[in-house]
Scaffold this active site. Sequence first.
Site, PDB file in Angstrom:
ATOM      1  N   TYR A 158       0.796  -1.231   0.209  1.00 54.37           N
ATOM      2  CA  TYR A 158      -0.278  -0.074   0.046  1.00 54.37           C
ATOM      3  C   TYR A 158       0.950   1.473  -0.055  1.00 54.37           C
ATOM      4  O   TYR A 158       0.784   1.983  -0.903  1.00 54.37           O
ATOM      5  CB  TYR A 158      -1.086   0.139   1.206  1.00 54.37           C
ATOM      6  CG  TYR A 158      -1.667   1.166   1.637  1.00 54.37           C
ATOM      7  CD1 TYR A 158      -2.484   1.767   0.611  1.00 54.37           C
ATOM      8  CD2 TYR A 158      -1.323   1.850   2.701  1.00 54.37           C
ATOM      9  CE1 TYR A 158      -3.132   3.189   0.825  1.00 54.37           C
ATOM     10  CE2 TYR A 158      -2.243   3.077   3.185  1.00 54.37           C
ATOM     11  CZ  TYR A 158      -2.860   3.848   2.056  1.00 54.37           C
ATOM     12  OH  TYR A 158      -3.421   4.820   2.325  1.00 54.37           O
ATOM     13  N   LYS A 192       1.560   3.815  -3.247  1.00 52.05           N
ATOM     14  CA  LYS A 192       0.844   5.290  -2.848  1.00 52.05           C
ATOM     15  C   LYS A 192       2.177   6.406  -3.187  1.00 52.05           C
ATOM     16  O   LYS A 192       2.046   7.504  -3.680  1.00 52.05           O
ATOM     17  CB  LYS A 192       0.200   5.445  -1.525  1.00 52.05           C
ATOM     18  CG  LYS A 192      -0.853   4.904  -1.213  1.00 52.05           C
ATOM     19  CD  LYS A 192      -2.153   5.485  -2.099  1.00 52.05           C
ATOM     20  CE  LYS A 192      -2.684   6.871  -1.653  1.00 52.05           C
ATOM     21  NZ  LYS A 192      -3.642   7.583  -2.593  1.00 52.05           N
TER      22      LYS A 192
END
Length: 309
Positions: free
Chosen positions: A213, A217
């Site tokens: 994640y 990002k």
Amino acid sequence: MESCCIEQFLEGKTIFITGATGYLAKILTEKILRVQPNVKKLYLLIRAPDSISAKQRFNNDKTVFPVAGDIACNSMGINSELKDEMCREIDIIVNSAATTRFDESYDTAIRTNVLGAMHVLKFSKQCSKLMMLLHVSTAYVCGEKEGLILQKPLNYGEMLNGSSHLDIDVEQKLVEEALKDLQDRNATEKEVTLAMRVLGIERVRLHGWPNTYSFTKSMGEMLLGHLKEDLQLIILRPTIILSTYKEPFPGWIEGMRTMDTFIVGYGKGKQKLAMGGRETITDVVCESVICIYSVPYVSWYKSVHLLTF
């Protein structure tokens, strides 16, 4: 800046929000409609194959318009006629669409958090009267460093472990090749998902981020900063998001998120202990007031990290 100034700024504005069915975007939409009923229009991107499906996921009125699409697609999957209309009208874009699962399949995470950010940026550049693009990221793009961490933009290709250059195109190509190999071997859907999760973990460890994640990002931020040109870009980096602090009422949350599983487990007497330091301060976000302004201003979070380009 007083909240009344922000309410005045929002008056008559057309705002486009991605990730509209997500927890964060719902809070944002509710706040805008409550404090500024004279907002001109809210376009809400809802992941759906067509407009009928989008409307089934959202009950709209004359101000709020559900838009069928997906940021993982070129032009976000919005039909050309509607896209042209939106590009003429939109003043502000808020990109809150993301996949937030820490061990997400690498292909899904890249498609949404990396390429999705690029698709939103490309769309933003086609909006003739756009004032700003607000991109919701995460504080954990900075990794697991200790001490004071400066809130600075991530340079394109920068790696947290100081090793060789990160090439986002290479990461995308690795995913494509791995998927093709799995397809050639007639792998099941379950096998593909597992293989993509493992690939994500391997790439994360190589480049120095804590999970898929935060890594994807980070790549999304890099692309935005690298390709933005003269676009007004603001990046928010919230930490752990919990329930609402005050509005629309204290304690509202949708489902169980982040720390909630530990709190519920303790409340039910099933979790007797938790590992941690007694002096450790947990950095969490209690959603309170959502503000957007042409000059970056946030009282959105009790704890927030903001970048302006």
